[in-house]
Design a protein around this motif. Sequence first.
Motif, mmCIF file in Angstrom:
data_model
loop_
_atom_site.group_PDB
_atom_site.id
_atom_site.type_symbol
_atom_site.label_atom_id
_atom_site.label_comp_id
_atom_site.label_asym_id
_atom_site.label_seq_id
_atom_site.Cartn_x
_atom_site.Cartn_y
_atom_site.Cartn_z
ATOM 1 N N ASP A 20 0.825 -1.209 0.000
ATOM 2 C CA ASP A 20 0.000 0.000 0.000
ATOM 3 C C ASP A 20 0.856 1.256 0.000
ATOM 4 N N TRP A 21 1.946 1.210 0.743
ATOM 5 C CA TRP A 21 2.790 2.396 0.899
ATOM 6 C C TRP A 21 3.503 2.770 -0.407
ATOM 7 N N LEU A 22 3.473 1.859 -1.387
ATOM 8 C CA LEU A 22 4.119 2.131 -2.672
ATOM 9 C C LEU A 22 3.133 2.633 -3.727
ATOM 10 N N ALA A 23 1.881 2.877 -3.294
ATOM 11 C CA ALA A 23 0.862 3.321 -4.248
ATOM 12 C C ALA A 23 1.340 4.578 -4.984
ATOM 13 N N GLY A 24 1.140 4.580 -6.300
ATOM 14 C CA GLY A 24 1.493 5.753 -7.089
ATOM 15 C C GLY A 24 2.942 5.790 -7.529
#
Lengths: 66, 414
Positions: free
Chosen positions: B253-257
């Motif tokens: 999730d923390w790597l979204a985008g």
Amino acid sequence: MRVEVEPEKCIASGQCVLIAQSVFDQDEDDGIVLLKTEDVPPGDEEATRDAARICPARAIRTVDAG
Amino acid sequence: VTGAVTDAVTDSVVVVGAGAAGLTAVETLRGAGFSGRIDLVGAEPHLPYDRPPLSKQVLTGGRAPEDLVLRPAADYPELDARLHLGDPAVALDRTRREVVCASGAALSFDGLVLATGVGARRLSQVPDSADVAYLRTLDDAVRLRRRLAERPRTVVIGAGFLGVEVAVAARQLGCDVTVVDPLPEPMLRQFGPLIGGVVRRRHEGLGVRFRLGVGVTAVVADGSASSVVGLADGSVLVAGLVVVAVGSTPSVDWLAGTGLADAGGVPCDARCRADEGIYVAGDIAVWTDPVSGVRQRFEHRMNASEQGRCAALNLLGEGEVLRPSRYFWSDQGDLRIQAAGEFPTTGTVELVDGHPDDDRFIAVCTADGRMTGALGWNSPRRFTRWRAQVGEALEPSGGASAFPLPCEQTEKSA
């Protein structure tokens, strides 16, 4: 080079036997590590180091001579 | 893999994820002489620890949680890494080359290792409740152990490695245990129906009940002593504790985008490289086999170490192509299953040595006329010998590998 193992940590994965057969064996019943020799034969130092490095239980330690 | 781009960082490396993969990366960097700054970021407050015992000896009391550390606290100073534990990464800025943690700390890097692992997959039909347990972290395991000690009537949803391991541990503790799964045998996805049947019969002999071939439609867990698990055939199970073990979700999730990750994990090449100066290791890595081109994720303990090492060496420009051992194991009470290689659904699994009646045997999987996998059942020494053969069969060149051997991504196993 010398090698030390901690059988109580060993989980019998057999990684060390596959990598350094001259040094390591496994108990027939529970698969726990057995040492064929504590003194690593000349030429097998790198394989023994590899065995220590990849042991999933971190149960093998090498001690360089001197 | 000629012509592949390599990296050679000199200044600073951030390793995100403080499990076996992340710690191995740090140790490998230092072992290879990297003298720059290293930051190790972990979501959990604990020093890196070994995860496989969580569903086994930790539940039954055979291993104390504090004994699981992969590296004793006293051995950290020599690693000279800044530890950011209990401070999960929340964002990656690829342009500034910076990882941002929950605390607000911004860690710059020229080399990055992504090793955030996976979390327990949730089931939408299961509500959050004190009587519903998932198992992924040390804290989860300690909580679950405490609950199981009260010997609740336990329903385990999911008959993969994790579900069966937890069920057997609960049974050992004296719990009444039922395992539910929509597939007709336990561990069917991993090893097929022959082994699945042997697993089921063995654990039925210990008093574990299986409700197979039927899915879970709803769970009512309102905090009263009795939760209700509704099954697709209209029947219900009453439970004091429901354990959900239905696979995992990559923690990305923390790597979204960032363009690095999708729901399936973080794709990388045969050298664990995701992008310039960015490598990936462990459960989240979607690794590309250099020969077949097949992309796969390995949720195995051995793989975490192997990829952590590979990623670290390649950050330093070593040009190391991963040779996955594809070795994994499962401890289920006093049963130890070891496996290496692949067990494709198109393969045939046969007993080649020993017999289930003796509770010791070796099975081999064959597909397209060649041996693809070996499984040892309470036969660790013999298994090592068979495994060497699988390794040879799967190495077309017959070349020696530092990590002999090949296996399919499995659900949750060591």
